[in-house]
Scaffold this motif. Structure first.
Motif, PDB file in Angstrom:
ATOM      1  N   GLN A 299       0.826  -1.201   0.000  1.00 11.52           N
ATOM      2  CA  GLN A 299       0.000   0.000   0.000  1.00 11.52           C
ATOM      3  C   GLN A 299       0.864   1.256   0.000  1.00 11.52           C
ATOM      4  O   GLN A 299       0.559   2.240  -0.690  1.00 11.52           O
ATOM      5  CB  GLN A 299      -0.925  -0.001   1.230  1.00 11.52           C
TER       6      GLN A 299
ATOM      7  N   ARG B   6       2.204   1.731  -3.384  1.00 11.22           N
ATOM      8  CA  ARG B   6       1.145   2.194  -4.294  1.00 11.22           C
ATOM      9  C   ARG B   6       0.876   3.677  -4.093  1.00 11.22           C
ATOM     10  O   ARG B   6       0.715   4.423  -5.063  1.00 11.22           O
ATOM     11  CB  ARG B   6      -0.125   1.393  -4.054  1.00 11.22           C
TER      12      ARG B   6
ATOM     13  N   PRO C 146      -0.760   2.151 -10.564  1.00 13.00           N
ATOM     14  CA  PRO C 146      -0.726   0.927  -9.748  1.00 13.00           C
ATOM     15  C   PRO C 146      -2.122   0.395  -9.477  1.00 13.00           C
ATOM     16  O   PRO C 146      -3.068   1.149  -9.269  1.00 13.00           O
ATOM     17  CB  PRO C 146      -0.043   1.392  -8.456  1.00 13.00           C
ATOM     18  N   SER C 147      -2.196  -0.946  -9.481  1.00 16.11           N
ATOM     19  CA  SER C 147      -3.488  -1.590  -9.211  1.00 16.11           C
ATOM     20  C   SER C 147      -3.718  -1.656  -7.710  1.00 16.11           C
ATOM     21  O   SER C 147      -2.775  -1.605  -6.920  1.00 16.11           O
ATOM     22  CB  SER C 147      -3.492  -3.006  -9.791  1.00 16.11           C
TER      23      SER C 147
END
Length: 568
Positions: A401, A404, A465-466
Motif C-alpha cells: 500500500q 502504491r 498501480p493496481s
C-alpha cells in the motif's frame, strides 16, 4: 641517483630472499644496502619489512602484505628494495604493486634500477617471469638426472630413510635412500592384509588401534585413513599403488600449476610417455607375486563398482560427481570428533572418522531423512506460526500500500506538471496567432516542448498501480507450500534447485549424542532466519519436533546476525 627533499622523506625498506638461496644472512645484506641508499638521499627509515625463505612467484607473503597494508595507511613516502624482483617475480603482482603505490603517491626506488616507472615494470616483470620459467626448467632437468641415477627427486616415502655418506671433500651425498626396516614391515603387513581380503578402511582402523604412526605429511592428522592406503590408482598415490615397493622408480607422473585465483598449486596427470621409469631392485620391499595379487584385487573391485553403478546409478558409492546428491550432503559433522558424516548405507548417515580410521568412538548412525526432516520441521514450525503469518500478511499489505501511494503521488505530480506545461505552450501559440511574436518565444517554446516530451515519457513508464489484492486463502496456500518442503527437496524435478538455494543458508549441521536421541546443531544463515522468527522466550526453550520424543535442535546463526544462537 640522489633525490633532494625540503623535509625528511619517510622510507620503508623491504627485503626478501628465496628458499633457493638458503642464506638467511642475505636479509641483513639487503637491509644494509637499502639503509645506505636512504641515508645518501636523506630519507628517514620508519619501517622495515622482510620475508625469509619465500619465493617471489607468489604474493601471499606476510612481509609483503604488511608492506602493502602500511602503504594504505600512509605510513611512508617511498619504498626501497635492493632490486625490483625482491618485491615479486610475477608480472601481474609487480604491475599491481606499482599501481597501488602510484595511487597512494608512494615512489618505488631500488638500488639496482633506481626509481621505478612503467618501463621497469614491463621489462623487469618480463625478465623476472622468464627467470622463474627457466629456473623451473633447469630444476626439472636436474631432478630428472637424479631420478635416472636411481636417486630421490624429493621426498623419501614411507618405508625408506635418508642415506647420507661423507664425501672426500667434506660434503655428503644427497638423494640416496635405504629401506627403513620397521616401516617396511608395516608396508608388507598392509599388502598381505589387503591381498587376504581386508579393505583399506579395515586395515587403517587396525593400524590406528595398534598405535602405529602414519606417514608424515604436512596435511596428516597423525592417523591412518583409507585414502592413505588405497590412494588414487591413476595417480599412483597411496601405499598400495607405490611402485617403488617392487623396485620400480616412477617420476614425472604429475605436473603442477598455480591457480591464479587462490595461489595454490594444482596437480595434473602427465601422459604416460612423459613418465621417467627406472629399475631400482635394491629398494624393493614387496615381492612381485604379492604385488600382482593386490593389483588383481584392486582391478576386480573397480570392475565390481563400475558394474554395480551401471545397473543401479542411484546406489551410494565412491567416485560420484561433485554435485550434492542430498540436501545436507557434505554438511553434516560429528559432534564428538569434528569429522564428516557420510552415507554408510542407502539410507543412513554415520561418522566417517569412526568408520574409516577407528579413532572416533561414536559409531551410532542416523537416518538421512530424519536429519533433513528435523531441520525442515524447524522451518515449518517457525514460518507457520499463526501470529507470524498474520503479521507477515499485515506488513506485506502495508508495504504494498505504501508503494502504491508513492506511485500514485509521483504520477499525480507528473500529470500536474503536464497540464501546466501544456497550458504554457497553448498560451505562446495564442500569442503568436494574435501577432505578438518575438524571438525569445521560439527559445521558450523549444524548452517547453522538451519538458512536455520528458513528462510524457515518464508517464508512459509509470503505470497506474493496481489496488492491493491478496487472496483470502493465502495463509492456507503458504502453509501447504511450507509443509511440502521435504517432498519438494527430494522430488526429481525440484530437488537440485531447491536444495542448492537452501544449502546456501547452511554452513554445517553437527550431530551430538544424547540420552534419548541425537541432538543437532545448525550453523549458518538459516539459523539466523529462524532466530528472527522466534520470540525471546522461545529462544532458549526446548521443543518437541514430532514423533512424541524430545528432539532438541540448537540453531547457531552465522556471523553478523543477532541473536547468535538459540534453541528450538
Amino acid at each position: 641517483m640522489t633525490f633532494k627533499a625540503s623535509s625528511p622523506v619517510r622510507a620503508a625498506v623491504y627485503a626478501r630472499y628465496s628458499s633457493d638461496l638458503q642464506r638467511d644472512a642475505s636479509i641483513e645484506d639487503q637491509l644494509r644496502v637499502c639503509r645506505k641508499l636512504c641515508a645518501d638521499n636523506g630519507w628517514l627509515v620508519t619501517e622495515t619489512f622482510q620475508d625469509r625463505a619465500s619465493s617471489g612467484s607468489f604474493d601471499l607473503r606476510p612481509g609483503f602484505q604488511g608492506l602493502r597494508q602500511a602503504a594504505m595507511r600512509g605510513g611512508f613516502d617511498v619504498v626501497v628494495a635492493e632490486a625490483l624482483d625482491r618485491f615479486s617475480r610475477d608480472q601481474e603482482h609487480i604491475a599491481g604493486f606499482h599501481k597501488q603505490m602510484s595511487f597512494q603517491g608512494i615512489r618505488i626506488v631500488t638500488k639496482t634500477e633506481g626509481e621505478i616507472n612503467e618501463m621497469h615494470v614491463g621489462l623487469g616483470g618480463t625478465m623476472a617471469a622468464l627467470y622463474i620459467k627457466h629456473l623451473a626448467q633447469k630444476t626439472h632437468r636436474g631432478l630428472e638426472g637424479r631420478v635416472r641415477d636411481g636417486k630421490s627427486a624429493g621426498g623419501i616415502g614411507y618405508g625408506y630413510k635418508v642415506n647420507r655418506q661423507a664425501l672426500p671433500e667434506g660434503s655428503a651425498t644427497a638423494g640416496d635412500r635405504v629401506i627403513h626396516e620397521a616401516e617396511a614391515a608395516i608396508v608388507r603387513r598392509i599388502f598381505r592384509d589387503y591381498a587376504a581380503g581386508k579393505s583399506a578402511r579395515t586395515i587403517a582402523v587396525a593400524l590406528n588401534a595398534a598405535g602405529i604412526p602414519s606417514p608424515a605429511s604436512g596435511r596428516s592428522s597423525g592417523t591412518w585413513s583409507a585414502s592413505t592406503i588405497g590412494g588414487n590408482w591413476k595417480r599412483g598415490t597411496g601405499i598400495l599403488n607405490n611402485e617403488l615397493y617392487v623396485g620400480k622408480l616412477v617420476w614425472n607422473r604429475l605436473h603442477y600449476r598455480k591457480d591464479p585465483t587462490t595461489g595454490k598449486r594444482v596437480s595434473r596427470l602427465n601422459p604416460p610417455e612423459d613418465w621417467v621409469v627406472e629399475e631400482v631392485p635394491h629398494l624393493g620391499i614387496v615381492d612381485h607375486a604379492l604385488w600382482e595379487k593386490v593389483k588383481a584385487r584392486q582391478e576386480a573391485t573397480r570392475e565390481e563398482i563400475f558394474e554395480s553403478r551401471a545397473e543401479n546409478p542411484d546406489a551410494p558409492g565412491i567416485e560420484r560427481g561433485h554435485r550434492p546428491r542430498y540436501l545436507l550432503s557434505d554438511l553434516v559433522r560429528c559432534g564428538c570428533c569434528g569429522g564428516g558424516y557420510s552415507m554408510i548405507s542407502k539410507s543412513r548417515l554415520g561418522c566417517s572418522t569412526a568408520r574409516n580410521k577407528g579413532t572416533c568412538g561414536y559409531r551410532r548412525t542416523i537416518l538421512r531423512e530424519e536429519v533433513e526432516e528435523r531441520v525442515l520441521s524447524g522451518l515449518r514450525e517457525r514460518l507457520m506460526r499463526p501470529d507470524l503469518l498474520r503479521r507477515f500478511i499485515e506488513e506485506f499489505q502495508r508495504e504494498v500500500q505504501r508503494g502504491r501511494q508513492e506511485a500514485l503521488a509521483e504520477r499525480a505530480d507528473l500529470e500536474r506538471r503536464h497540464v501546466r506545461v501544456k497550458k504554457a505552450i497553448d498560451s505562446i501559440i495564442t500569442a503568436i496567432t494574435e501577432g505578438m511574436y518575438s524571438p525569445s518565444m521560439k527559445e521558450k517554446m523549444d524548452a517547453l516542448e522538451a519538458e512536455r516530451a520528458e513528462i510524457e515519457a515518464a508517464l508512459a513508464r509509470t503505470e497506474e498501480p493496481s489496488p492491493v489484492a491478496m487472496h483470502p486463502g493465502i495463509a492456507a496456500v503458504c502453509e501447504k507450500k511450507v509443509a511440502a518442503l521435504s517432498t519438494a527437496l527430494n522430488a526429481d524435478d525440484t530437488r537440485v534447485e531447491a536444495a542448492m538455494i537452501l544449502r546456501g543458508l547452511i554452513e554445517k549441521v553437527v550431530i551430538h549424542p544424547g540420552p534419548e536421541t541425537q541432538g543437532i546443531d545448525l550453523y549458518g544463515e538459516l539459523g539466523a532466519i529462524l532466530a528472527l522468527c522466534a520470540d525471546r522466550e522461545a529462544t532458549h526453550a526446548d521443543a518437541r519436533l514430532g514423533g512424541g520424543r524430545s528432539r532438541q535442535v540448537t540453531m547457531v546463526a552465522g556471523a553478523g546476525f543477532e541473536p547468535a544462537a538459540f534453541r528450538l
